[in-house]
Enzyme design. Structure first.
Site, PDB file in Angstrom:
ATOM      1  N   CYS A  30       0.763  -1.184  -0.471  1.00  0.00           N
ATOM      2  CA  CYS A  30      -0.047  -0.166  -0.152  1.00  0.00           C
ATOM      3  C   CYS A  30       1.033   1.203  -0.202  1.00  0.00           C
ATOM      4  CB  CYS A  30      -0.790   0.084   1.348  1.00  0.00           C
ATOM      5  SG  CYS A  30      -1.347   0.940   1.811  1.00  0.00           S
ATOM      6  N   CYS A  33       0.294   3.708   2.374  1.00  0.00           N
ATOM      7  CA  CYS A  33       0.839   2.814   3.831  1.00  0.00           C
ATOM      8  C   CYS A  33       2.453   3.067   4.065  1.00  0.00           C
ATOM      9  CB  CYS A  33       0.486   2.025   4.402  1.00  0.00           C
ATOM     10  SG  CYS A  33      -1.021   1.159   3.889  1.00  0.00           S
TER      11      CYS A  33
END
Length: 126
Positions: A30, A33
Site C-alpha cells: 500500500c 501506508c
C-alpha cells in the site's frame, strides 16, 4: 520508542492497558501506508509515553477483519482499553499530532459514562 508489531496474540494485551495506544493498520503493497510510516515513526519518537502499534493486514487478516478494516492505512486510537478514534487514510504529521492531543485531553470517565449510557439505551430498545 519505536513502533510495536501487533498480532492477534498480543493485540488485546497491548491495547487493554491504561494509557494511549495508536494503531496503524497497513500493508507493504500500500503506497500511502509506506509513505505514512516515517511520519508515524517520528511521532513515536516524540511521544514516548504512547504505544505506537502497527498491524500488517496481510499477516493479520483476522485482526483486520475483526475491526472491519476495509481501506488502509487506517489509524485507530485506544485509551485505557477503549477505542476512541478510527479513521481510514494517511494523516499528515500535523493531523496526527492534533489527534494525539485530542486523545490526551479526553475525560475518560465521561467517555466511559457515555458508553455505559449507549449500552443501556441499546438494551432498552431490545
Amino acid at each position: 520508542m519505536a513502533t510495536v508489531a501487533l498480532t492477534a496474540e498480543n493485540f488485546d494485551d497491548v491495547t487493554g492497558k491504561d494509557g494511549i495506544v495508536l494503531v496503524d493498520f497497513w500493508a507493504s503493497w500500500c503506497g500511502p501506508c509506506v509513505r505514512f510510516a516515517p511520519t508515524y515513526e517520528r511521532s513515536s519518537e516524540k511521544h514516548t509515553e504512547i504505544t505506537f502499534g502497527k498491524v500488517d493486514t496481510e499477516a493479520e487478516q483476522e485482526l483486520a477483519a475483526k475491526f472491519g478494516i476495509s481501506s488502509i492505512p487506517t489509524i485507530m486510537a485506544v485509551r485505557d482499553g477503549v477505542l476512541v478514534f478510527s479513521q481510514p487514510g494517511a494523516l499528515p504529521e500535523s493531523a496526527l499530532e492534533s489527534l494525539i492531543e485530542q486523545v490526551e485531553k479526553l475525560d475518560m470517565d465521561e467517555v466511559k459514562q457515555k458508553i455505559a449510557e449507549q449500552s443501556e439505551a441499546e438494551h432498552a430498545n431490545h
